[in-house]
Design a protein around this motif. Structure first.
Motif, PDB file in Angstrom:
ATOM      1  N   LYS A 127       0.805  -1.226   0.000  1.00 43.85           N
ATOM      2  CA  LYS A 127       0.000   0.000   0.000  1.00 43.85           C
ATOM      3  C   LYS A 127       0.836   1.274   0.000  1.00 43.85           C
ATOM      4  CE  LYS A 127      -0.647   0.227   5.037  1.00 43.85           C
ATOM      5  NZ  LYS A 127      -1.659   0.232   6.114  1.00 43.85           N
TER       6      LYS A 127
ATOM      7  N   ASP B 234      -5.715   3.408   3.871  1.00 41.80           N
ATOM      8  CA  ASP B 234      -6.147   3.302   5.268  1.00 41.80           C
ATOM      9  C   ASP B 234      -7.513   3.935   5.516  1.00 41.80           C
ATOM     10  OD1 ASP B 234      -3.780   2.015   6.038  1.00 41.80           O
ATOM     11  OD2 ASP B 234      -2.732   3.941   6.185  1.00 41.80           O
ATOM     12  N   SER B 235      -8.124   4.550   4.496  1.00 43.48           N
ATOM     13  CA  SER B 235      -9.435   5.173   4.664  1.00 43.48           C
ATOM     14  C   SER B 235     -10.491   4.101   4.901  1.00 43.48           C
ATOM     15  CB  SER B 235      -9.802   5.987   3.426  1.00 43.48           C
ATOM     16  OG  SER B 235      -8.882   7.043   3.212  1.00 43.48           O
ATOM     17  N   SER B 236     -11.458   4.434   5.712  1.00 43.19           N
ATOM     18  CA  SER B 236     -12.537   3.489   5.984  1.00 43.19           C
ATOM     19  C   SER B 236     -13.505   3.445   4.806  1.00 43.19           C
ATOM     20  CB  SER B 236     -13.295   3.906   7.243  1.00 43.19           C
ATOM     21  OG  SER B 236     -13.963   5.150   7.025  1.00 43.19           O
TER      22      SER B 236
END
Length: 339
Positions: free
Chosen positions: A141, A159-161
């Motif tokens: 990533k 890492d965003s939801s």
């Protein structure tokens, strides 16, 4: 100093030639100046009828002057006068409406069809770049930040939801941030298109790299959404304006490649002549690319604010792609088929 034999006779011939015909030249020049400045209606009926007669008289004088080599300055004057007369009497004088119509009905589609080989290469590079970007981010990533600048990511990253990613797709025009980001994204894509074309002169290498990188960014973004189960939804959000926008960037890359390859492989022409020849086609294509980008910006604004259905987004995006393909490649075939 003794003058060569026959010099006096040549001078007398030149003086006699001017005396007999210069009145017609001046009259023709004066009528042309009035007509060019104030339009044909500024001339009387007799003057309009006299124009073609005086034009033929000027051509006759030019023919005699060339055959006898009377005076290089006189020949240059008659050539310029005859050329002005030709363009005024026989040149195509089109109004703005006709020029715009010709551009959209003939010039622009013709230029895009002429670039079909480079367009296929540009499409292939975009797909290869997208696959590479997707694979790189999926494998590590950290590649995401290396491929997409934070300003362009708009707060999205691996890492965003899922909730944050979904809000970008369906919050519509309620967010000032999203409005500003959309404007930034449009500006970015316009810059990519211009650079892909403008840097093509360097043997097409920058154009190839720019198109590859643009595809790589697309693939990296898709991987982030697909990892959260939102790949299909992102496709719909992008397609409503992206089919037009990405097609425009692809065409800009194709135009840049045409310039670069003609400079690298000019054939029997000089490099400058080959570049000029390619420039006539690519300049027309790029004017159209700017039209496509403006239209994509309009679609993006409308779609972001009013359309939240995935099916509708895909329908609009697919319909726009089909429309562009038909306009560029099929419309001519249909006309020829009926012809």
């Amino acid at each position: 100093m003794t003058l060569p034999a026959g010099t006096d006779a040549v001078r007398q011939s030149l003086a006699s030639f001017r005396q007999e015909r210069e009145t017609d030249w001046k009259a023709f020049e004066a009528l042309l100046a009035r007509a060019e400045k104030r339009a044909p209606r500024a001339l009387s009926e007799d003057e309009l009828l006299a124009l073609p007669l005086l034009y033929r008289s000027a051509l006759s004088s030019l023919s005699v002057a060339r055959a006898t080599s009377l005076d290089s300055a006189l020949i240059a004057y008659l050539e310029a006068l005859s050329l002005r007369g030709y363009f005024y009497l026989y040149g195509a004088r089109r109004g703005l409406r006709q020029r715009v119509g010709d551009f959209f009905l003939r010039d622009w589609p013709g230029a895009i069809r002429d670039l079909w080989r480079e367009t296929w290469v540009s499409v292939t590079l975009t797909v290869v770049g997208a696959i590479a970007g997707y694979w790189l981010v999926a494998s590590d990533k950290r590649w995401f930040d290396a491929i997409i600048a934070p300003s362009l990511a708009g707060g999205r990253n691996p890492d965003s939801s899922a909730e944050v990613l979904r809000s970008v797709l369906y919050d519509g025009g309620s967010s000032h941030f999203l409005s500003g980001f959309a404007a930034y994204l449009f500006t970015h894509n316009t810059q990519v298109a211009i650079l892909a074309f403008a840097l093509g002169f360097a043997f097409a290498v920058p154009s190839v790299l720019i198109i590859l990188m643009n595809g790589c960014m697309l693939g990296a973004l898709f991987q982030v959404y697909a990892a959260k189960g939102l790949g299909f939804e992102l496709g719909g959000w992008l397609s409503i304006h992206g089919t037009t926008e990405l097609f425009a960037i692809t065409l800009a890359g194709a135009a840049g490649m045409r310039i670069g390859t003609r400079i690298a492989f000019p054939g029997e022409l000089t490099r400058m002549a080959a570049a000029a020849q390619a420039g006539r086609v690519t300049a027309t294509a790029m004017v159209g690319v700017m039209v496509m980008l403006l239209f994509a910006g309009l679609l993006e604004g409308i779609g972001r604010q009013t359309i939240t259905s995935d099916a509708t987004r895909y329908a609009i995006g697919g319909g726009m792609l089909a429309l562009w393909i038909a306009y560029f490649y099929l419309f001519r075939m249909v006309r020829h088929g009926h012809g």
